[in-house]
Design an enzyme around this catalytic site. Structure first.
Site, PDB file in Angstrom:
ATOM      1  N   ASP A 161     -17.935  44.324 -21.083  1.00 54.51           N
ATOM      2  CA  ASP A 161     -17.527  45.904 -21.146  1.00 54.51           C
ATOM      3  C   ASP A 161     -19.064  46.365 -21.539  1.00 54.51           C
ATOM      4  OD1 ASP A 161     -15.342  47.838 -20.710  1.00 54.51           O
ATOM      5  OD2 ASP A 161     -16.071  48.407 -22.947  1.00 54.51           O
ATOM      6  N   ARG A 168     -21.905  52.174 -15.848  1.00 58.84           N
ATOM      7  CA  ARG A 168     -21.052  52.854 -15.063  1.00 58.84           C
ATOM      8  C   ARG A 168     -21.281  54.357 -15.695  1.00 58.84           C
ATOM      9  NH1 ARG A 168     -15.572  51.427 -17.766  1.00 58.84           N
ATOM     10  NH2 ARG A 168     -14.600  52.948 -16.773  1.00 58.84           N
TER      11      ARG A 168
HETATM   12  N1  URA Z   1     -12.721  53.607 -23.344  1.00 52.88           N
HETATM   13  C1  URA Z   1     -13.260  52.767 -23.573  1.00 52.88           C
HETATM   14  O1  URA Z   1     -12.487  51.971 -24.166  1.00 52.88           O
HETATM   15  N2  URA Z   1     -12.874  52.388 -21.961  1.00 52.88           N
HETATM   16  C2  URA Z   1     -13.564  53.181 -20.466  1.00 52.88           C
HETATM   17  O2  URA Z   1     -13.871  52.854 -19.799  1.00 52.88           O
HETATM   18  C3  URA Z   1     -12.748  54.691 -21.007  1.00 52.88           C
HETATM   19  C4  URA Z   1     -12.621  54.498 -21.957  1.00 52.88           C
END
Ligand code: URA
Length: 436
Positions: A161, A168
């Site tokens: 992530d 992103r």
């Molecule tokens: N919060 C997150 O952790 N990820 C996202 O993509 C959007 C909000």
């Protein structure tokens, strides 16, 4: 398997197999898939979406891209809440000790985060000495003893992530439902809670501006949680205006304490009841939301919710006296009342612009290495639907720098729209929908 073929599949709206999704995440985290290919993939996902199965598999692959928390040393059902973000969101600081006082086990991993104000951990550092870096053993021992702890993540949780979110952010692919859902849920699953209550925000200060889109995101996350064997439900909350009146770290902590004293703003108090009652039901402490609300009311009125915050702060090295005397927290040097430029009724408060005003004052972080000034921010005097006279105070700003104050004030004025006096203004309730 080649990444280019996977991009080709998604570009045409095809479905990726579980194996392909696992390959993509593993190879990306290990650096064998370059950012330019992953950028093409995130953009293809942005346009084509993902099926529920693909979204769930992406989440699981991300969850297992690094360490996962083992909370098995904590007895009973571990419950957590997650908000998809907003301005003035101090809910966790009041809610975590409150539901712990009702008997729940809340093992909350939190972040510092980028954005308008600090994350929950930054806010908790308003209690001088507060220590967020607990070892796994300390964390489990505290939750077993007090029912709650809020700590920084240990280990390397969800590296996929971290890498994907940064990508992103610079490829205009943050606002994709499967990518948001997998990002949030991979972190929640990796933090080890058995039960999760989601607060999906909706409005000018949220990712989701539209109610149906927020519900769609909530349903997607619920589906992922269920597939992963977790108890999960969601509340969709209004973020058309800041939550409560305070925006800024110490100011928000003081407002959270007001909530626990039974003197908090109605909207913050209500979202705590809505989320907390569901945390108690999912933890098997109460059979239904109504009885859970009654239990919460009792623990608020008898002072045990506030006392539990003091216990938690003390257990983590912070000064518990500040829970009883929050007025002794440090203050900004400059206090300025911001006057309404005209008569009228407030019909719009662009939430993220108000957040930006607080950030300009120094209350938030634009980059990870930035330091936060915990004392600055603003307290709204008015909210949507309130009538004002020209020159009347609409907010009070707290600053430590005249130039930043001037910039923040300009930003703040741009965030507010007034309609002629007497115009009816729709003010939405804080809880817009619940998905139990
Ligand atoms: N919060 C997150 O952790 N990820 C996202 O993509 C959007 C909000």
């Amino acid at each position: 398997m080649r990444m280019v073929d996977l991009i080709e599949t998604k570009k045409h709206g095809g479905e990726l197999t579980d194996e392909e999704i696992r390959f993509m995440i593993r190879e990306y985290v290990d650096g064998r898939i370059p950012d330019y290919q992953m950028s093409a993939m995130t953009m293809a996902i942005w346009f084509r979406g993902m099926t529920p199965r693909e979204t769930a598999e992406l989440t699981l692959a991300m969850e297992h891209s690094g360490d996962v928390c083992d909370l098995s040393a904590i007895h009973g059902i571990k419950v957590d809440k997650h908000s998809s973000g907003g301005v003035g969101d101090k809910t966790s600081i009041a809610l975590v000790p409150w539901v712990a006082a009702c008997g729940a086990k809340v093992a909350k991993m939190s972040g510092r985060g980028l954005g308008f104000t600090g994350g929950t951990l930054d806010k908790l550092e308003s209690f001088t000495g507060f220590r967020a870096a607990l070892t796994t053993e300390e964390f489990a021992e505290q939750v077993n003893r007090l029912g709650c702890a809020i700590a920084a993540q240990t280990g390397d949780l969800v590296p996929a992530d971290r890498k994907l979110y940064a990508l992103r952010d610079v490829t205009a692919t943050v606002d994709s439902k499967p990518l948001i859902a997998s990002s949030i849920m991979s972190k929640k699953l990796a933090s080890g809670a058995d039960a999760i209550v989601l607060d999906v925000t909706c409005g000018s200060g949220a990712f989701m501006r539209d109610l149906d889109a927020a519900e769609d995101l909530a349903r997607t996350m619920i589906d992922i949680g269920r597939r992963a064997g977790r108890r999960i439900c969601a509340v969709i909350s209004n973020m058309d205006e800041p939550l409560g009146y305070a925006v800024g770290n110490i100011l928000e902590v003081q407002e959270a304490i007001d909530v626990l004293r039974g003197e908090g703003p109605a909207d913050v108090t209500e979202i705590c009841y809505a989320l907390g009652s569901r945390m108690l039901v999912l933890s098997d402490i109460c059979p239904d939301v109504e009885s859970a609300r009654s239990l919460m009311k009792k623990k608020l009125e008898d002072g045990s919710a506030l006392a539990r915050l003091a216990d938690m702060v003390q257990a983590q090295g912070g000064d518990p006296e500040l829970v009883w005397h929050p007025e002794n927290m440090p203050r900004a040097n400059i206090r300025k009342e911001i006057a309404a430029p005209q008569d009228g009724v407030i019909v719009r408060m662009e939430c993220d612009e108000i957040g930006n005003a607080s950030m300009i004052l120094g209350g938030g972080r634009a980059a990870r290495e930035d330091t936060i000034d915990l004392t600055v921010g603003l307290i709204l005097s008015k909210k949507i639907g309130d009538a004002v006279k020209k020159g009347e105070t609409v907010a009070v700003m707290y600053a430590n720098d005249e130039q930043k104050l001037a910039d923040a004030e300009r930003r703040f004025h741009g965030a507010i729209d007034y309609a002629p006096a007497g115009t009816p203004a729709e003010r939405r309730p804080v809880v817009l929908r619940t998905l139990d």
